[in-house]
Design an enzyme around this catalytic site. Structure first.
Site, PDB file in Angstrom:
ATOM      1  N   TRP A  93       0.825   8.721  14.048  1.00  0.00           N
ATOM      2  CA  TRP A  93       1.384   9.238  12.802  1.00  0.00           C
ATOM      3  C   TRP A  93       0.326   9.310  11.711  1.00  0.00           C
ATOM      4  CZ3 TRP A  93       3.549   6.204   8.282  1.00  0.00           C
ATOM      5  CH2 TRP A  93       2.980   4.930   8.186  1.00  0.00           C
ATOM      6  N   ASP A  94      -0.803   8.636  11.945  1.00  0.00           N
ATOM      7  CA  ASP A  94      -1.910   8.624  10.993  1.00  0.00           C
ATOM      8  C   ASP A  94      -2.282  10.052  10.573  1.00  0.00           C
ATOM      9  OD1 ASP A  94      -1.800   6.313  12.601  1.00  0.00           O
ATOM     10  OD2 ASP A  94      -3.906   5.837  12.285  1.00  0.00           O
ATOM     11  N   GLU A 152       3.961  -3.532  10.979  1.00  0.00           N
ATOM     12  CA  GLU A 152       4.165  -3.931  12.379  1.00  0.00           C
ATOM     13  C   GLU A 152       4.300  -5.444  12.551  1.00  0.00           C
ATOM     14  OE1 GLU A 152       0.832  -2.062  14.285  1.00  0.00           O
ATOM     15  OE2 GLU A 152       1.960  -0.219  14.655  1.00  0.00           O
ATOM     16  N   LYS A 161       1.696  -6.446   7.105  1.00  0.00           N
ATOM     17  CA  LYS A 161       0.446  -5.900   7.634  1.00  0.00           C
ATOM     18  C   LYS A 161      -0.039  -4.716   6.798  1.00  0.00           C
ATOM     19  CE  LYS A 161      -1.469  -3.958  11.897  1.00  0.00           C
ATOM     20  NZ  LYS A 161      -1.155  -3.272  13.146  1.00  0.00           N
ATOM     21  N   GLN A 162       0.906  -3.868   6.420  1.00  0.00           N
ATOM     22  CA  GLN A 162       0.504  -2.659   5.691  1.00  0.00           C
ATOM     23  C   GLN A 162       1.672  -2.162   4.865  1.00  0.00           C
ATOM     24  OE1 GLN A 162       0.428  -0.870   9.763  1.00  0.00           O
ATOM     25  NE2 GLN A 162       0.323   1.026   8.611  1.00  0.00           N
TER      26      GLN A 162
HETATM   27  C1  BGC Z   1      -1.212   0.537  12.385  1.00  0.00           C
HETATM   28  C2  BGC Z   1      -0.420   1.804  12.667  1.00  0.00           C
HETATM   29  C3  BGC Z   1      -1.393   2.893  13.077  1.00  0.00           C
HETATM   30  C4  BGC Z   1      -2.281   2.434  14.232  1.00  0.00           C
HETATM   31  C5  BGC Z   1      -3.362   3.445  14.553  1.00  0.00           C
HETATM   32  C6  BGC Z   1      -2.026   0.174  13.610  1.00  0.00           C
HETATM   33  O1  BGC Z   1      -2.779  -0.975  13.353  1.00  0.00           O
HETATM   34  O2  BGC Z   1      -0.361  -0.515  12.055  1.00  0.00           O
HETATM   35  O3  BGC Z   1       0.277   2.207  11.511  1.00  0.00           O
HETATM   36  O4  BGC Z   1      -0.693   4.039  13.427  1.00  0.00           O
HETATM   37  O5  BGC Z   1      -2.911   1.231  13.886  1.00  0.00           O
HETATM   38  O6  BGC Z   1      -4.216   3.611  13.455  1.00  0.00           O
END
Ligand code: BGC
Length: 763
Positions: free
Chosen positions: A358-359, A489, A601-602
């Site tokens: 999804w990035d 996550e 985490k984000q």
């Molecule tokens: C992030 C995800 C991301 C993936 C790839 C993960 O660490 O939490 O949001 O899509 O990395 O960059």
């Protein structure tokens, strides 16, 4: 966090050889050109700790999923980006002694990545165990002018002896992946050839049958003139071909080995013709020579920098950071090939399998919208359109029906291929990002035709998914969404993730708008789309009901949206309560402990506030920022950029600057202790966005470009360029104020700090 690199506006510089950071440097100094790339492995043999990695865009292997206990719905395979045949080797030996920086004494080591010209440059002096000393000056690039060509200039000077060097110049397809589920090798040999002046191997991937032809030729120069090696021996073995040459080296005399390489993929060539095509290309490359090839390559970089450079005055660390991000992004994806996408590690490592996440939609799209021709961003959307059938198939496998589409969280070809059930599988929010990207593209470009061409079909599929994924809660008298993982996550299988519920309802709303728009704009196309999708009138009506009755968890007392049901049951600590030795949590804590903690985490709720900022006033953003940011560990690279944008919006200048350094220098300073696995390429687009939408305050309202620029107090000024609807706009911000200049294109009225400004080019 590490701090071993020198700050410089255009260069990444490492001085002194420290094997402990070598794998980090291998990531940071990586080279690429959109078609191929490689980690900054040494040309000469190296027996120390390292991660060999060369990659060819679009070439992958479907490695069968390995899990403890198979469950229905698991993806069959996890796609692996393949460590591809290597062409960079230049192995030097004097008698039985091999030049190996793990065994020799190394002095005067300097590694420089010249980002302006796309050149990796390394110098060092090595002393062998018997006292022989040599100086090496090695330069390498992957041509941006021709994505199938790479070249090395490797100069070696004996400092205290004369002698004969044996130099092995291989093409090696007998390579392994660090990341492989069953420790197997992924390449088979198709053909190889070795003769004087040429080594070439065509290798084929198992299962996917991609062919890659890698060839090399070389020239030796002594005292500035082409010279003949004393002897040449061409050898080949399975998946390998080389030339072993012997060269007489004079004391204090520089001998240069030029190695030219080509890498052809069957994605771009007919398989039976690849050996011949590679030979032709090699001959042309060596006829041009290193200097000419390099000049052509550097000219492309000069042009790229003209298009997308961001300058920052008065803060070299910040300037170096943004250029590093732009440099790596540009090396990874040029936008020329619509079959390709942006892997989270680009050509810098194997993690995340080189797949599409999804990035791309959530973070990368704005970068390509702002810095490249509109067609590049459109291609990224079309990539997903082409995968719609597979997204429907993915959803069907999980029990959804009637054309509901669930785009994969991780993919190479539209099929889901993640390897982490709990985290990745339930991150259905990615479906929302794919819908949002359509909106984002149209908002920026004004290209509404995209809806009738492709967008509406995708939106219908995604809306159907949301409509089936929610359920009516008799208890709450609302629609709820159970068992999801939000962008954060560090929470799995939660109910009513605010972000996911928000983006789901938003998608339904936008799809209803899109239906209406296409119906009015192009009746016959509309009829075709409806017939193809078999859309009934009842569906948009149900969507409306869901929009009206969606459940959103909130904490009325604090005036904040809740990340998910039950969030307030957690012990609400802040990052300051953590001991330094606990960080990063994902390397120090058990998963169980992470999941029970409040640590984020984000950006999750904040990601929603960023996407839909026009719906929320500053006070709401502030309250949520104040609540969530102190709990956020930013252990995803995608996190700090969102925080820069929101911090700028609510006037948190210090926080914005702190988060900017964190996103811009994430890899350079190894904030999350994971750069050795590769650089975080997709979050680099987020860094760009953090300058444009954060400090530059760029937004679009009703098709009009708005800026609200401000200058961090650490900077004297900054500037950036934007492509916008056929125009090029330059924004320059100094202590005196902001200038918005129309560099080319039709006159345009923009809004700066709330005031309309009419722009025209100066003739
Ligand atoms: C992030 C995800 C991301 C993936 C790839 C993960 O660490 O939490 O949001 O899509 O990395 O960059």
């Amino acid at each position: 966090m590490k701090n071993y690199l020198k700050h410089h506006e255009w260069h990444i510089i490492e001085e002194g050889f420290d094997p402990r950071v070598h794998r980090i440097s291998e990531s940071l100094f990586s080279l690429g050109n959109g078609r191929m790339g490689q980690r900054a492995n040494f040309e000469e043999h190296y027996s120390g700790e390292m991660h060999q990695g060369s990659y060819v865009a679009g070439v992958y292997y479907p490695d069968k999923t390995r899990v403890g206990w198979w469950k229905n719905g698991y993806p069959e395979y996890f796609a692996k980006v393949l460590n591809a045949p290597s062409w960079i080797g230049i192995h030097i030996a004097f008698g039985k002694q091999t030049l190996d920086l793990a065994k020799c004494k190394v002095t005067g080591f300097k590694r420089v990545l010249d980002m302006k010209q796309g050149l990796l440059h390394r110098v060092f002096t090595a002393t062998f165990p018997d006292g022989k000393k040599v100086r090496v000056d090695a330069r390498r690039f992957c041509s941006m002018a021709d994505g199938e060509v790479g070249a090395i200039r490797y100069a070696i000077t004996p400092l205290n002896f004369s002698g004969t060097a044996t130099i092995t110049l291989p093409v090696d397809a007998d390579v392994v992946n660090k990341d492989s589920n069953y420790d197997e090798k992924f390449w088979n040999e198709v053909a190889n050839e070795a003769k004087s002046g040429l080594a070439i191997v065509t290798a084929e991937t198992k299962k996917t049958f991609f062919h890659v032809t890698t060839g090399m030729t070389y020239a030796v120069h002594t005292g500035g003139k082409r010279s003949k090696p004393a002897s040449v021996k061409a050898t080949k073995k399975e998946k390998y071909a080389d030339n072993v040459i012997t060269v007489k080296l004079g004391k204090e005399q520089e001998t240069v080995v030029y190695k030219y390489a080509v890498v052809l993929s069957s994605e771009n060539h007919a398989k039976p013709k690849m050996m011949a095509a590679a030979k032709k290309k090699l001959a042309a490359a060596s006829a041009k020579g290193f200097e000419k090839l390099f000049a052509e390559h550097a000219a492309v970089w000069a042009h790229k920098w003209e298009e997308c450079d961001i300058t920052i005055e008065g803060d070299i660390a910040a300037q170096q950071g943004i250029r590093f991000n732009i440099f790596q992004l540009t090396q990874t994806y040029t936008g020329e090939d619509e079959r390709l996408n942006i892997g989270p590690k680009g050509f810098t490592g194997e993690k995340y399998g080189g797949s599409t996440y999804w990035d791309t939609e959530a973070y990368c799209l704005p970068f390509y919208l702002g810095t490249a021709d509109q067609s590049v961003a459109r291609n990224l959307l079309v990539y997903r359109y082409k995968h719609l059938k597979r997204a429907i198939e993915n959803a069907r496998k999980l029990g959804f029906t009637e054309g509901a589409a669930l785009y994969p969280m991780v993919t190479m070809n539209g099929e889901e291929c993640h390897n982490e059930w709990e985290i990745t599988f339930e991150e259905i929010h990615r479906n929302g990002a794919i819908a949002y990207a359509i909106f984002d593209y149209i908002r920026y470009t004004g290209d509404e035709t995209y809806l009738s061409d492709h967008g509406l079909e995708v939106l219908i599929g995604i809306s159907r998914f949301w409509s089936q994924r929610v359920n009516w809660s008799a208890d709450k008298q609302k629609y709820v969404m159970l068992g999801v993982t939000g962008p954060n996550e560090y929470e799995n299988n939660v109910n009513n993730n605010w972000y996911t519920n928000t983006i789901a309802a938003w998608t339904l709303d936008y799809t209803r708008y899109a239906l209406d728009y296409v119906r009015k704009a192009d009746e016959s196309k509309f009829a075709k789309i409806i017939a193809k999708a078999k859309l009934t009138d009842a569906e948009p009506a149900r969507w409306k009901d869901i929009i009206d009755k969606m459940y959103y968890p909130v904490d009325k007392g604090r005036g904040v949206f809740l990340q998910q049901d039950g969030f307030l049951d957690k012990e609400l600590l802040t990052v300051h309560d953590l001991r330094p030795q606990d960080r990063p949590l994902n390397q120090k804590w058990s998963w169980d402990r992470i999941l029970r903690s409040c640590f984020i985490k984000q950006a999750d709720v904040l990601q929603g506030l960023y996407f839909f900022e026009e719906r929320f006033d500053k006070e709401t953003i502030k309250r949520n920022f104040d609540f969530y940011e102190p709990m956020t560990v930013h252990e995803s690279s995608l996190s700090p950029c969102v925080h820069v944008i929101l911090a700028c919006k609510i006037g948190y200048e210090e926080k914005a600057y702190e988060m900017y350094l964190r996103t811009a220098r994430l890899d350079l300073d190894d904030y999350n202790n994971d750069t050795e696995d590769g650089c975080h390429i997709t979050s680099m687009a987020g860094t760009w966005v953090s300058v444009i939408k954060g400090f530059g305050g760029m937004t679009i309202h009703h098709g009009q470009l708005h800026f609200a620029p401000h200058l961090p107090k650490q900077w004297n000024g900054y500037s950036f360029r934007l492509e916008f609807r056929g125009r090029v706009i330059k924004v320059r911000v100094t202590k005196q104020g902001a200038d918005v200049i129309l560099e080319s294109g039709e006159p345009l009225t923009v809004v700066v700090h709330g005031r309309e400004v009419a722009l025209r080019t100066i003739r």
